[in-house]
Design a protein around this motif. Structure first.
Motif, short mmCIF file in Angstrom:
data_model
loop_
_atom_site.label_atom_id
_atom_site.label_comp_id
_atom_site.label_asym_id
_atom_site.label_seq_id
_atom_site.Cartn_x
_atom_site.Cartn_y
_atom_site.Cartn_z
N GLN A 11 -25.02 -25.52 47.76
CA GLN A 11 -25.50 -26.69 48.49
C GLN A 11 -26.92 -27.08 48.08
N ASP A 12 -27.69 -26.13 47.62
CA ASP A 12 -29.09 -26.39 47.26
C ASP A 12 -29.26 -26.77 45.79
N LEU A 13 -28.17 -26.83 45.04
CA LEU A 13 -28.26 -27.15 43.62
C LEU A 13 -28.23 -28.66 43.39
N SER A 14 -28.76 -29.08 42.27
CA SER A 14 -28.81 -30.51 41.93
C SER A 14 -28.08 -30.76 40.62
N PRO A 15 -27.29 -31.84 40.53
CA PRO A 15 -26.61 -32.14 39.26
C PRO A 15 -27.60 -32.43 38.14
N LEU A 24 -20.30 -17.20 34.77
CA LEU A 24 -20.79 -17.94 35.92
C LEU A 24 -21.76 -19.06 35.55
N PHE A 25 -22.06 -19.21 34.27
CA PHE A 25 -22.84 -20.35 33.82
C PHE A 25 -21.94 -21.53 33.46
N LEU A 26 -20.66 -21.28 33.22
CA LEU A 26 -19.75 -22.32 32.77
C LEU A 26 -19.64 -23.50 33.74
N PRO A 27 -19.73 -23.30 35.07
CA PRO A 27 -19.68 -24.47 35.95
C PRO A 27 -20.77 -25.50 35.66
N ALA A 28 -21.91 -25.08 35.14
CA ALA A 28 -22.96 -26.03 34.78
C ALA A 28 -22.47 -26.95 33.67
N ILE A 29 -21.76 -26.37 32.70
CA ILE A 29 -21.20 -27.16 31.61
C ILE A 29 -20.15 -28.12 32.15
N GLY A 30 -19.36 -27.64 33.11
CA GLY A 30 -18.35 -28.50 33.73
C GLY A 30 -18.96 -29.67 34.47
N VAL A 31 -20.05 -29.43 35.19
CA VAL A 31 -20.74 -30.51 35.90
C VAL A 31 -21.24 -31.55 34.91
N ARG A 32 -21.87 -31.06 33.84
CA ARG A 32 -22.42 -31.98 32.84
C ARG A 32 -21.30 -32.80 32.19
N SER A 33 -20.15 -32.17 31.93
CA SER A 33 -19.02 -32.89 31.32
C SER A 33 -18.47 -33.94 32.26
N ARG A 34 -18.39 -33.64 33.55
CA ARG A 34 -17.89 -34.61 34.51
C ARG A 34 -18.82 -35.81 34.64
N LEU A 35 -20.11 -35.54 34.62
CA LEU A 35 -21.07 -36.64 34.67
C LEU A 35 -20.93 -37.54 33.45
N ALA A 36 -20.75 -36.91 32.28
CA ALA A 36 -20.58 -37.68 31.05
C ALA A 36 -19.29 -38.48 31.07
N GLY A 37 -18.31 -37.99 31.83
CA GLY A 37 -17.03 -38.68 31.91
C GLY A 37 -16.99 -39.79 32.94
N GLY A 38 -18.10 -40.01 33.63
CA GLY A 38 -18.17 -41.13 34.55
C GLY A 38 -18.06 -40.78 36.02
N MET A 39 -17.95 -39.50 36.34
CA MET A 39 -17.89 -39.13 37.75
C MET A 39 -19.25 -39.31 38.42
N THR A 40 -19.23 -39.50 39.72
CA THR A 40 -20.48 -39.57 40.46
C THR A 40 -21.09 -38.17 40.54
N PRO A 41 -22.39 -38.05 40.80
CA PRO A 41 -23.00 -36.72 40.94
C PRO A 41 -22.31 -35.88 42.01
N GLU A 51 -19.12 -36.04 42.99
CA GLU A 51 -17.83 -35.60 42.48
C GLU A 51 -18.01 -34.49 41.44
N ALA A 52 -19.00 -34.64 40.59
CA ALA A 52 -19.24 -33.63 39.56
C ALA A 52 -19.61 -32.29 40.18
N LEU A 78 -18.39 -26.70 41.89
CA LEU A 78 -18.21 -25.67 42.92
C LEU A 78 -16.80 -25.09 42.86
N ALA A 79 -15.80 -25.95 42.65
CA ALA A 79 -14.41 -25.47 42.52
C ALA A 79 -14.30 -24.53 41.33
N ASP A 80 -14.96 -24.87 40.22
CA ASP A 80 -14.95 -24.00 39.04
C ASP A 80 -15.57 -22.64 39.38
N MET A 81 -16.73 -22.68 40.02
CA MET A 81 -17.43 -21.44 40.34
C MET A 81 -16.61 -20.56 41.27
#
Length: 338
Positions: free
Chosen positions: A31-35, A105-122, A124-125, A130-133
């Motif tokens: 909850q305290d993390l930022s995209p 456990l670092f991979l979710p960061a890559i997933g967030v960045r990929s979702r943002l690049a794909g057009g998702m809102t922060p 949603e990303a 979080l689901a990945d983690m």
């Protein structure tokens, strides 16, 4: 005295409860993390706290494995005494594929960045991240429990086999394997998020584990259609064999679940690793300060924290060892038992 099946159910509840506690802790930290700063967050204190939580969970489920095997053997009329002691710390800090848990456990960061690049809102990303983690953490904990159980089985010569136990809700790939019996050292078919478990056997006896057909019949029609598809559920309901409807091995793996082929690890963190600096940052140290690592669950020198020889995972040891004596020798060599 509890029956074999009751003991298995208790073990399942213990592992599931541990998973829930750890996932809840991860949700709180997330909850305290930022995209915008997700990579830095996961190599900083928040990421280190998640790593510590999952590692603690691994220690918890691994530490209970030997007592579980002992209770099972006693319930089946054998001796609870094992010829080696399981080392819970040897299972901690390792991902299901044998690599460092901290890298997984670092991979979710890559997933967030990929979702943002794909057009998702922060938002949603971050929900996807979080689901990945949660999935990675849950899989790591369940896999640690199964791996520790299997090492515990090898350490007790009374145990000769195990039966796969499936708890609903479950996917079709797991359901068709319910009640299947395997040698104690045979690899366990699983997939990410799989929470199936082993029920160790003292001798070749078939316990009260539901068959695939019984599991199917206990499901609601909606659940049958979700798991097996509408046509598949109809075919099974009309008498088709569940195994013929479902490809049991599709999407399953016996030794790794995240795409790695080598069942070995150089467990430990170095200051030069992708994610290895998180422990230093969390402790308030500089990026280039010397750090201690782990070698077979034990602290190494403070200069480097990586071993020079790959450490075989239990699954690989069971695959290559010819008999139980060789398995125990290798399990001792690589620090899983003493």
């Amino acid at each position: 005295m509890a029956t074999s099946v009751e003991l298995g159910q208790a073990r399942y509840r213990q592992v599931s409860a541990t998973v829930r506690v750890i996932v809840q802790r991860i949700q709180q930290l997330w909850q305290d993390l930022s995209p915008a700063s997700i990579e830095d967050d996961l190599v900083g204190p928040a990421g280190a706290a998640m790593l510590a939580a999952v590692t603690e969970g691994q220690l918890t489920v691994a530490d209970a494995a030997q007592a579980y095997i002992a209770a099972q053997m006693a319930a089946q009329g054998g001796t609870a005494l094992a010829e080696a002691t399981l080392v819970a710390g040897a299972f901690a800090g390792i991902a299901p594929d044998g690599g460092p848990l901290e890298t997984l456990l670092f991979l979710p960061a890559i997933g967030v960045r990929s979702r943002l690049a794909g057009g998702m809102t922060p938002e949603e990303a971050m929900i996807g991240g979080l689901a990945d983690m949660a999935r990675y953490a849950s899989t790591a904990l369940a896999d640690t429990a199964r791996s520790a159980d299997q090492v515990g089985m090898a350490a007790n010569r009374n145990c000769v086999a195990y039966v796969r136990v499936v708890q609903l809700p479950a996917c079709s790939r797991c359901i068709v394997l319910s009640g299947q019996m395997y040698s104690y050292s045979e690899g366990f078919d699983r997939h990410p998020n799989c929470d199936c478990q082993t029920l160790p056997l003292r001798q070749h006896e078939w316990p009260g584990v539901p068959t695939p057909k019984q599991l199917f019949e206990s499901m609601s029609m909606a659940e049958q259609r979700r798991v097996f598809t509408v046509d598949g559920a109809r075919a099974i309901g009309e008498g088709a064999d569940v195994m013929q409807v479902v490809n049991a091995r599709r999407g399953m793996d016996t030794a790794h679940v995240f795409g790695r082929d080598v069942k070995a690890t150089h467990e430990g963190a170095t200051k030069r690793g992708l994610y290895g600096r998180s422990r230093l940052r969390a402790a308030g140290k500089g990026d280039f300060e010397k750090t201690a690592g782990l070698r077979f669950g034990q602290a190494t020198s403070r200069r480097y924290g990586r071993t020079t020889t790959p450490r075989l995972m239990p699954e690989e040891i069971f695959r290559i060892a010819d008999d139980r004596a060789e398995q125990l020798k290798l399990l001792r060599r690589y620090g899983y038992i003493v």
